[in-house]
Scaffold this motif. Structure first.
Motif, PDB file in Angstrom:
ATOM      1  N   ASP A   1      27.581  33.563  41.747  1.00 25.76           N
ATOM      2  CA  ASP A   1      28.727  34.471  41.046  1.00 25.76           C
ATOM      3  C   ASP A   1      29.035  35.412  41.942  1.00 25.76           C
ATOM      4  O   ASP A   1      29.692  36.533  41.731  1.00 25.76           O
ATOM      5  CB  ASP A   1      28.435  35.057  39.651  1.00 25.76           C
ATOM      6  CG  ASP A   1      27.281  35.874  39.442  1.00 25.76           C
ATOM      7  OD1 ASP A   1      26.465  35.999  40.534  1.00 25.76           O
ATOM      8  OD2 ASP A   1      27.133  36.451  38.607  1.00 25.76           O
TER       9      ASP A   1
ATOM     10  N   GLY B   1      31.940  36.714  40.063  1.00 27.71           N
ATOM     11  CA  GLY B   1      32.422  35.763  39.135  1.00 27.71           C
ATOM     12  C   GLY B   1      31.946  34.206  39.704  1.00 27.71           C
ATOM     13  O   GLY B   1      31.865  33.880  40.750  1.00 27.71           O
TER      14      GLY B   1
ATOM     15  N   GLU C   1      32.152  28.190  36.050  1.00 33.98           N
ATOM     16  CA  GLU C   1      32.275  28.741  34.822  1.00 33.98           C
ATOM     17  C   GLU C   1      33.530  29.498  34.297  1.00 33.98           C
ATOM     18  O   GLU C   1      33.919  29.491  33.105  1.00 33.98           O
ATOM     19  CB  GLU C   1      30.965  29.773  34.460  1.00 33.98           C
ATOM     20  CG  GLU C   1      29.653  29.235  34.645  1.00 33.98           C
ATOM     21  CD  GLU C   1      28.609  30.219  34.390  1.00 33.98           C
ATOM     22  OE1 GLU C   1      28.871  31.653  33.829  1.00 33.98           O
ATOM     23  OE2 GLU C   1      27.474  29.855  33.964  1.00 33.98           O
ATOM     24  N   THR C   2      34.286  29.877  35.273  1.00 28.88           N
ATOM     25  CA  THR C   2      35.516  30.663  35.109  1.00 28.88           C
ATOM     26  C   THR C   2      36.547  30.668  36.230  1.00 28.88           C
ATOM     27  O   THR C   2      35.767  30.571  37.368  1.00 28.88           O
ATOM     28  CB  THR C   2      35.121  32.166  34.548  1.00 28.88           C
ATOM     29  OG1 THR C   2      36.216  32.889  34.403  1.00 28.88           O
ATOM     30  CG2 THR C   2      34.210  32.833  35.563  1.00 28.88           C
ATOM     31  N   ASN C   3      37.509  30.876  35.932  1.00 31.50           N
ATOM     32  CA  ASN C   3      38.585  31.138  36.971  1.00 31.50           C
ATOM     33  C   ASN C   3      38.917  32.689  37.014  1.00 31.50           C
ATOM     34  O   ASN C   3      39.896  33.022  37.835  1.00 31.50           O
ATOM     35  CB  ASN C   3      39.750  30.468  36.648  1.00 31.50           C
ATOM     36  CG  ASN C   3      40.802  30.735  35.488  1.00 31.50           C
ATOM     37  OD1 ASN C   3      40.253  31.644  34.492  1.00 31.50           O
ATOM     38  ND2 ASN C   3      41.939  30.623  35.494  1.00 31.50           N
ATOM     39  N   GLU C   4      38.161  33.518  36.550  1.00 31.35           N
ATOM     40  CA  GLU C   4      38.329  34.997  36.521  1.00 31.35           C
ATOM     41  C   GLU C   4      37.353  35.509  37.450  1.00 31.35           C
ATOM     42  O   GLU C   4      36.197  35.135  37.565  1.00 31.35           O
ATOM     43  CB  GLU C   4      38.204  35.449  34.996  1.00 31.35           C
ATOM     44  CG  GLU C   4      39.388  35.216  34.243  1.00 31.35           C
ATOM     45  CD  GLU C   4      39.250  35.722  32.880  1.00 31.35           C
ATOM     46  OE1 GLU C   4      40.288  35.779  32.041  1.00 31.35           O
ATOM     47  OE2 GLU C   4      38.047  36.201  32.670  1.00 31.35           O
TER      48      GLU C   4
ATOM     49  N   PHE D   1      38.279  30.238  43.320  1.00 33.76           N
ATOM     50  CA  PHE D   1      38.544  30.155  41.886  1.00 33.76           C
ATOM     51  C   PHE D   1      39.583  29.104  41.138  1.00 33.76           C
ATOM     52  O   PHE D   1      39.711  29.079  40.129  1.00 33.76           O
ATOM     53  CB  PHE D   1      38.723  31.429  41.408  1.00 33.76           C
ATOM     54  CG  PHE D   1      37.601  32.253  41.649  1.00 33.76           C
ATOM     55  CD1 PHE D   1      36.374  32.408  40.658  1.00 33.76           C
ATOM     56  CD2 PHE D   1      37.618  33.128  42.563  1.00 33.76           C
ATOM     57  CE1 PHE D   1      35.382  33.285  40.745  1.00 33.76           C
ATOM     58  CE2 PHE D   1      36.571  33.949  42.694  1.00 33.76           C
ATOM     59  CZ  PHE D   1      35.088  34.066  42.079  1.00 33.76           C
TER      60      PHE D   1
ATOM     61  N   CYS E   1      43.746  31.245  39.161  1.00 34.29           N
ATOM     62  CA  CYS E   1      42.590  32.044  39.120  1.00 34.29           C
ATOM     63  C   CYS E   1      43.206  33.300  38.634  1.00 34.29           C
ATOM     64  O   CYS E   1      44.448  33.802  38.879  1.00 34.29           O
ATOM     65  CB  CYS E   1      41.960  32.432  40.265  1.00 34.29           C
ATOM     66  SG  CYS E   1      42.924  32.936  41.890  1.00 34.29           S
TER      67      CYS E   1
ATOM     68  N   LYS F   1      40.354  40.512  37.302  1.00 31.43           N
ATOM     69  CA  LYS F   1      40.300  41.358  36.042  1.00 31.43           C
ATOM     70  C   LYS F   1      40.388  42.579  36.376  1.00 31.43           C
ATOM     71  O   LYS F   1      40.710  43.306  35.819  1.00 31.43           O
ATOM     72  CB  LYS F   1      38.987  40.842  35.388  1.00 31.43           C
ATOM     73  CG  LYS F   1      38.745  39.364  34.946  1.00 31.43           C
ATOM     74  CD  LYS F   1      37.667  39.102  33.925  1.00 31.43           C
ATOM     75  CE  LYS F   1      36.290  39.452  34.574  1.00 31.43           C
ATOM     76  NZ  LYS F   1      35.056  39.186  33.937  1.00 31.43           N
TER      77      LYS F   1
END
Length: 283
Positions: free
Chosen positions: A31, A46, A50-53, A76, A80, A83
């Motif tokens: 990450d 990130g 697990e996430t597109n953020e 991402f 994506c 944040k």
């Protein structure tokens, strides 16, 4: 949303400089992704599995917003979502594409309260000092932009308690010296460190070593550092944390035993390794 904003650095002369690693991203942890852009690094925090953020740390050189946004999409996905953007400090090579990115992503930008005057257009940084080193980058450093930028409605001070809502598990540390409000980011669970320019892993004053990215740990870039006592204490603070991996603002990441040895050596021998023999900001 207006995307016609004129680049803050459009009228500045910035000598063309790059490195052999520019544009070659490196996954340091699942990450934690380091992307060199010309002479500086930006970080994506990130896990794309697990996430597109993600959270972006620093905003690179001027006119590099498209490069950063394309890298975000490659890592991402096309949908994506950023944040937040966190600034280690506001020098031109760390905020060069900030306003364009903040406008495009419409996200909050965080900086230390002591850095706020420089990212809200109220103050300029002291000019670079070309006398600190014989390296070519040091010699041409007075040509680098030292003015503040106005990040407007996007920028706000970091929370006083050291947390960042958008970056769970991390805390920010005041590591002043290079600039008054310089910060680093640290994650206790795995001792990951994003150091900014509190220390770097290349001799940033030397054009040859910057281009080749020869890895050697150094204090903050000498030509822009104005408080050497604070810089020394910041390095000692980071050394005491015993980081397992470190991404710095300039140079290749360091990990494991090599990081431990080199950072401790820098902390113990800071005056000999980092502080210039002469310079306008020594006293």
């Amino acid at each position: 949303m207006d995307f016609t904003h004129e680049n803050t650095f459009a009228r500045d002369f910035i000598p063309p400089m790059t490195t052999i690693t520019s544009g070659i991203g490196l996954e340091v942890l699942p990450d934690l992704f380091c992307l060199p852009i010309q002479i500086v690094n930006v970080c994506f925090v990130g896990d794309p599995k697990e996430t597109n953020e993600f959270v972006l740390v620093d905003a690179g050189m001027p006119d590099c917003a498209d490069v950063i946004m394309n890298a975000a999409r490659e890592r991402f996905g096309q949908n994506c979502k950023a944040k937040a953007i966190i600034l280690t400090h506001g020098h031109f090579d760390h905020v060069g594409s900030l306003i364009e990115l903040a406008e495009a992503w419409d996200v909050s930008v965080y900086a230390h309260r002591l850095e706020m005057p420089y990212v809200t257009g109220k103050e300029n940084y002291p000019p670079a000092d070309s006398t600190v080193d014989k390296g070519l980058i040091a010699k041409i450093s007075p040509m680098f932009p030292n003015h503040g930028i106005d990040a407007g409605r996007w920028v706000q001070p970091l929370p006083a308690d050291g947390t960042i809502h958008e970056l769970s598990g991390w805390r920010w540390l005041h590591t002043g010296g290079h600039t008054p409000g310089h910060i680093s980011l640290f994650r206790d669970k795995d001792r990951a460190l994003i150091a900014g320019d509190a220390f770097v892993t290349v001799k940033q004053e030397s054009l040859y070593k910057v281009i080749t990215q020869k890895q050697e740990i150094n204090g903050p870039p000498k030509y822009f550092t104005t408080d050497w006592e604070a810089a020394r204490e910041s390095v000692r603070h980071l050394d005491a944390l015993k980081p397992s991996v470190a991404i710095t603002g300039h140079g290749l990441p360091l990990v494991g035993e090599k990081l431990s040895y080199e950072l401790h050596r820098l902390a113990e021998q800071f005056d000999e390794i980092a502080i210039p023999e002469k310079g306008r900001y020594l006293h």
